[in-house]
Design an enzyme around this catalytic site. Structure first.
Site, PDB file in Angstrom:
ATOM      1  CD  GLU A 185      -3.016  -1.005   2.274  1.00 33.40           C
ATOM      2  OE1 GLU A 185      -2.710  -0.450   3.337  1.00 33.40           O
ATOM      3  OE2 GLU A 185      -4.128  -1.497   2.071  1.00 33.40           O
ATOM      4  CD  GLU A 379      -3.914  -5.964   2.579  1.00 34.61           C
ATOM      5  OE1 GLU A 379      -4.745  -5.280   3.227  1.00 34.61           O
ATOM      6  OE2 GLU A 379      -2.696  -5.779   2.627  1.00 34.61           O
TER       7      GLU A 379
END
Ligand code: BG6
Length: 480
Positions: A185, A379
């Protein structure tokens, strides 16, 4: 049971995802050094504490608890856990390597053998069960020594330490790991640089100057990793990983549509553009001008970034984000380190994250249209309170509903023409939450008897979703 006609491609990579700091524990074992996650306090106050300027990256046991230290003890129980993943039929398992197991202070010259051999054992165990590892190189766990002595990714010197780290792991695991990704991320730093960049913004600083310079260092480091991976492990694939949250305009007022577009460009596209297109996008030049950002870009950096682009784009997806230029009087919606305004069409999780499966289809379409490289949803999931019934069962139908609707959305995206490599829902086994340090925010198919106050037997139990997901994998996404 719903049967959908959408076909997932043959060889689709079904699995689950975790990160070292959130499940391993053993924070002092095997010569491991301290990393950022080791100094993060537990509990709902975590983000507030970290957002205060001057956070000192020290452990203060008088004031706080540190759930990541023991986490769910995967360090000692990995065999049992991997056997459960295998029982569900995982094709892949996304995990991260803790940098501080390999280089405890980040700047040693030699790698730590105990750390290297721990991951050898984990990879061997996975292969024994026919599961391919998908490895994140840096998932919110930078060595604390690099944070304190170098200011994290503010310092260009960290690129060299990262290079040593990636060379060590590529050389060691070249026969064991074929799927890699660089920074977890990476774009999350725009809102919250501590966890991925290793520094907080001081009051007097120009936030964007600091963050974008650190990004530049990470982009160079990421390209170095891509180059090294391709040279050392022929046939391996290496991706970037972005936090994906499509930005909607609150209404059709062009002012708000433009505002949402700018947020979309900055948050969802900027880092992807750097990794996949290999260059600074046009829109960022104006942003830099308006925010007084001047980057120190050294000779050869831009060529390196251009030449060594990623093979695929990995993404996390939990929620969409709705934005309005003037937010006066509107309720805010928190979630995954972000904040937008409440979307009247969506329901939210117990932690206020808005649930939006169509948003996943939208984001997959947007990203594939823009980049035309394979996408990998690494995810996705629902953080929820689970209840163990008297007979020991855990009936997490709410989690099944969430996952079903998101898998359906991925199926639609595949029909739309998106090239999708796989799906690894987050926290396939309960683990410590990243944003709140709670155990009670559970994502897993496997329940772990560990609680917010640190109590619990660590016993593993299969939830209802465990059996459901097993069937999903077995039928390649047909039986939902
Ligand atoms: C992602 C992170 O942001 O979201 C994970 O990559 C994190 O590390 C996951 O755990 C879910 O967030 P949280 O705060 O519910 O754990």
């Amino acid at each position: 049971m719903t049967v959908v006609n959408k076909q997932f491609p043959e060889g689709f990579l079904w699995g689950g995802a975790t990160a070292a700091n959130q499940l391993e524990g053993g924070f002092h074992e095997g010569n491991k050094g301290l990393n950022i996650a080791d100094v993060l306090p537990g509990g709902k106050e975590r983000l507030r504490v970290l957002k205060e300027p001057g956070f000192n990256f020290e452990i203060d046991r008088e004031k706080y608890t540190y759930p990541n230290h023991e986490a769910i003890d995967f360090y000692h129980r990995y065999k049992e856990d991997i056997a459960l993943f295998a029982e569900m039929g995982f094709k892949v398992y996304r995990m991260s390597i803790a940098w501080t197991r390999i280089f405890p202070n980040g700047n040693e010259l030699e790698a730590n053998e105990e750390g290297l051999s721990f991951y050898d054992r984990v990879f061997d165990e996975l292969h024994k069960h026919g599961i391919e590892p998908v490895v994140t190189i840096s998932h919110y766990e930078m060595p604390i020594n690099l944070v304190k002595e170098y200011g994290g990714w503010r310092s260009r010197e960290v690129i060299g330490f990262f290079e040593r780290y990636v060379n060590a792991i590529f050389n060691r695991y070249k026969d064991k790991v074929k799927y890699w990704m660089t920074f977890n991320e990476i774009n999350s730093a725009l809102h919250f640089p501590i966890m991925s960049m290793g520094f907080s913004i001081e009051k007097e600083e120009n936030k964007y100057q600091e963050i974008f310079q650190a990004f530049h260092h990470q982009f160079v480091a990421s390209s170095i990793a891509v180059k090294a991976c391709h040279e050392i492990i022929p046939g391996a694939q290496i991706g970037c990983m972005i936090l994906s949250a499509p930005v909607y305009s609150y209404d059709c007022n062009p002012e708000n549509v433009m505002y949402a577009l700018q947020e979309q460009q900055l948050f969802n596209y900027f880092c992807g553009d750097m990794h996949v297109r290999g260059k600074y996008p046009a829109f960022i030049k104006r942003f830099f001008k308006e925010h007084n950002v001047t980057l120190d870009i050294q000779e050869g950096d831009l060529e390196l970034i251009k030449e060594h682009t990623v093979d695929y784009m990995a993404l996390s997806y939990y929620m969409s984000l709705t934005q309005k230029k003037d937010k006066t009087g509107l309720e805010a919606t928190p979630g995954n380190l972000l904040e937008g305004v409440k979307n009247p069409f969506l329901k939210a999780s117990d932690w206020g994250w808005e649930i939006d499966p169509i948003g996943l289809r939208i984001t997959l379409n947007q990203l594939y249209d823009r980049y035309e490289v394979p996408l990998f949803v690494v995810e996705n999931g629902l953080g929820a309170y689970d209840k163990v019934e008297e007979d020991g069962s855990i009936n997490d139908d709410y989690r099944i509903d969430y996952l079903r609707s998101h898998i359906e959305a991925m199926g639609e995206a595949v029909e739309d023409g998106v090239e999708l490599m796989g799906y690894t829902p987050w926290g396939c086994i309960d683990l410590v939450s990243a944003s709140t340090g709670e155990m009670s925010k559970r994502y897993g198919f496997i329940y772990v008897d560990k609680h917010d106050d640190g109590s619990g037997t660590m016993e593993r139990k299969k939830k209802k979703s465990f059996y459901w997901y097993k069937d999903v994998i077995e039928s390649n996404g047909e039986n939902l």
